[in-house]
Write a protein that holds these residues in place. Structure first.
Motif, mmCIF file in Angstrom:
data_model
loop_
_atom_site.group_PDB
_atom_site.id
_atom_site.type_symbol
_atom_site.label_atom_id
_atom_site.label_comp_id
_atom_site.label_asym_id
_atom_site.label_seq_id
_atom_site.Cartn_x
_atom_site.Cartn_y
_atom_site.Cartn_z
ATOM 1 N N ILE A 83 0.878 -1.173 0.000
ATOM 2 C CA ILE A 83 0.000 0.000 0.000
ATOM 3 C C ILE A 83 0.915 1.223 0.000
ATOM 4 O O ILE A 83 1.889 1.264 0.766
ATOM 5 C CB ILE A 83 -0.892 0.010 1.262
ATOM 6 N N TYR A 89 4.509 5.793 12.490
ATOM 7 C CA TYR A 89 4.270 4.339 12.374
ATOM 8 C C TYR A 89 4.958 3.591 13.525
ATOM 9 O O TYR A 89 4.450 2.584 14.010
ATOM 10 C CB TYR A 89 4.757 3.813 11.029
ATOM 11 N N LYS A 90 6.123 4.074 13.935
ATOM 12 C CA LYS A 90 6.828 3.407 15.033
ATOM 13 C C LYS A 90 6.070 3.617 16.344
ATOM 14 O O LYS A 90 5.861 2.678 17.111
ATOM 15 C CB LYS A 90 8.251 3.960 15.152
ATOM 16 N N VAL A 124 2.840 4.470 16.870
ATOM 17 C CA VAL A 124 1.477 3.933 16.952
ATOM 18 C C VAL A 124 1.478 2.403 16.889
ATOM 19 O O VAL A 124 0.706 1.753 17.588
ATOM 20 C CB VAL A 124 0.586 4.540 15.847
ATOM 21 N N PHE A 125 2.325 1.830 16.030
ATOM 22 C CA PHE A 125 2.262 0.370 15.796
ATOM 23 C C PHE A 125 3.560 -0.364 16.139
ATOM 24 O O PHE A 125 3.645 -1.568 15.927
ATOM 25 C CB PHE A 125 1.925 0.090 14.323
ATOM 26 N N GLY A 126 4.580 0.355 16.560
ATOM 27 C CA GLY A 126 5.877 -0.306 16.763
ATOM 28 C C GLY A 126 6.441 -0.875 15.477
ATOM 29 O O GLY A 126 7.217 -1.831 15.496
ATOM 30 N N ILE A 134 4.122 -1.198 3.663
ATOM 31 C CA ILE A 134 3.551 0.123 3.380
ATOM 32 C C ILE A 134 4.685 0.952 2.779
ATOM 33 O O ILE A 134 5.768 1.054 3.377
ATOM 34 C CB ILE A 134 3.034 0.811 4.662
ATOM 35 N N PHE A 194 4.847 -4.469 7.982
ATOM 36 C CA PHE A 194 3.991 -5.205 8.899
ATOM 37 C C PHE A 194 4.249 -6.705 8.677
ATOM 38 O O PHE A 194 5.019 -7.083 7.790
ATOM 39 C CB PHE A 194 2.523 -4.847 8.669
ATOM 40 N N ALA A 195 3.601 -7.551 9.484
ATOM 41 C CA ALA A 195 3.920 -8.982 9.450
ATOM 42 C C ALA A 195 3.767 -9.562 8.043
ATOM 43 O O ALA A 195 4.581 -10.389 7.618
ATOM 44 C CB ALA A 195 3.043 -9.725 10.459
ATOM 45 N N ASN A 196 2.736 -9.158 7.319
ATOM 46 C CA ASN A 196 2.453 -9.793 6.025
ATOM 47 C C ASN A 196 2.498 -8.838 4.838
ATOM 48 O O ASN A 196 2.266 -9.269 3.715
ATOM 49 C CB ASN A 196 1.046 -10.433 6.063
ATOM 50 N N LEU A 197 2.738 -7.551 5.051
ATOM 51 C CA LEU A 197 2.628 -6.606 3.933
ATOM 52 C C LEU A 197 3.459 -5.360 4.221
ATOM 53 O O LEU A 197 3.670 -5.000 5.378
ATOM 54 C CB LEU A 197 1.165 -6.193 3.723
#
Lengths: 145, 145
Positions: free
Chosen positions: A18, A32-33, A35-37, A63, A58-61
């Protein structure tokens, strides 16, 4: 090529990433770090596309963060409409991008450009948003393992 | 909870789907089929969210098509700005959505709503676009196999 073969060649689309257009890529990486680590790659300058990019995993995709390098960048005009940033496009990957391009041209699908090499060395092209309800969609060749 | 534990709980975010707002869901399904040969689910009415949805399946990821049911739907205001449709948000999934919510609240992250059950029965909430460079991001619980 028969219709069946065209259908078979189509079933192989994967969502590759994405693309998120941002006004400041360092800030975006920090957000991004926080909010989501989520971890980000180093920032790369892509002169051909007049952008800076970084990849958040992310684990599977992935950005893809994109910041324009100048006012002439296509991302700059997106940010004029969406100054805080936003979801710019998503990318599908396929085994044979040239075949996919030919199949779609044969169907009279409105494609923005012929396949050209991206910064990663793989061929890609963009489908016009008029073809898929306003969404800009990139098609690129699968990453080889 | 220590910082290390928070970081560990964060590493499990997966991209679950991309949500594509469209003015007409039947047209959108036809376009995805024509351009990519992609299959779509049946159309579902989600009264609670005032939308119709259908899921388009690519090999590794789902696209959630959303059409507003009325002018009061949050998707209707998005379509006023983007009449042809466009990329509305993406969704991350996580093992424990309530824990993720608590962790993010503790970090003073701007969350639009408390976790509520989605149409699929799993809890979800939305992070305000101001937190991640203009992108609206949903967080929901992983789908159980």
């Amino acid at each position: 090529m028969s219709n069946n073969e065209i259908e078979m060649s189509r079933s192989n689309f994967n969502v590759d990433h994405i693309a998120h257009a941002v006004p400041n890529i360092e800030d975006a990486i920090s957000q991004y770090k926080r909010v989501f680590g989520a971890k980000a790659s180093n920032i790369k300058i892509i002169e051909k596309q007049d952008i800076k990019i970084a990849i958040v995993s992310f684990a599977n995709l992935k950005i893809e963060l994109m910041e324009p390098l100048s006012e002439k960048s296509p991302i700059a005009s997106y940010l004029q409409k969406n100054p805080k940033g936003g979801l710019h496009h998503y990318c599908l990957s396929v085994d044979d991008v040239n075949q996919s391009y030919e199949d779609q041209k044969e169907k009279k699908i409105n494609i923005i450009s012929e396949p050209t090499k991206g910064y990663h060395g793989r061929n890609l092209y963009f489908i016009h948003p008029s073809e898929v309800c306003g969404a800009l969609i990139e098609v690129e060749e699968h990453e080889k393992e």
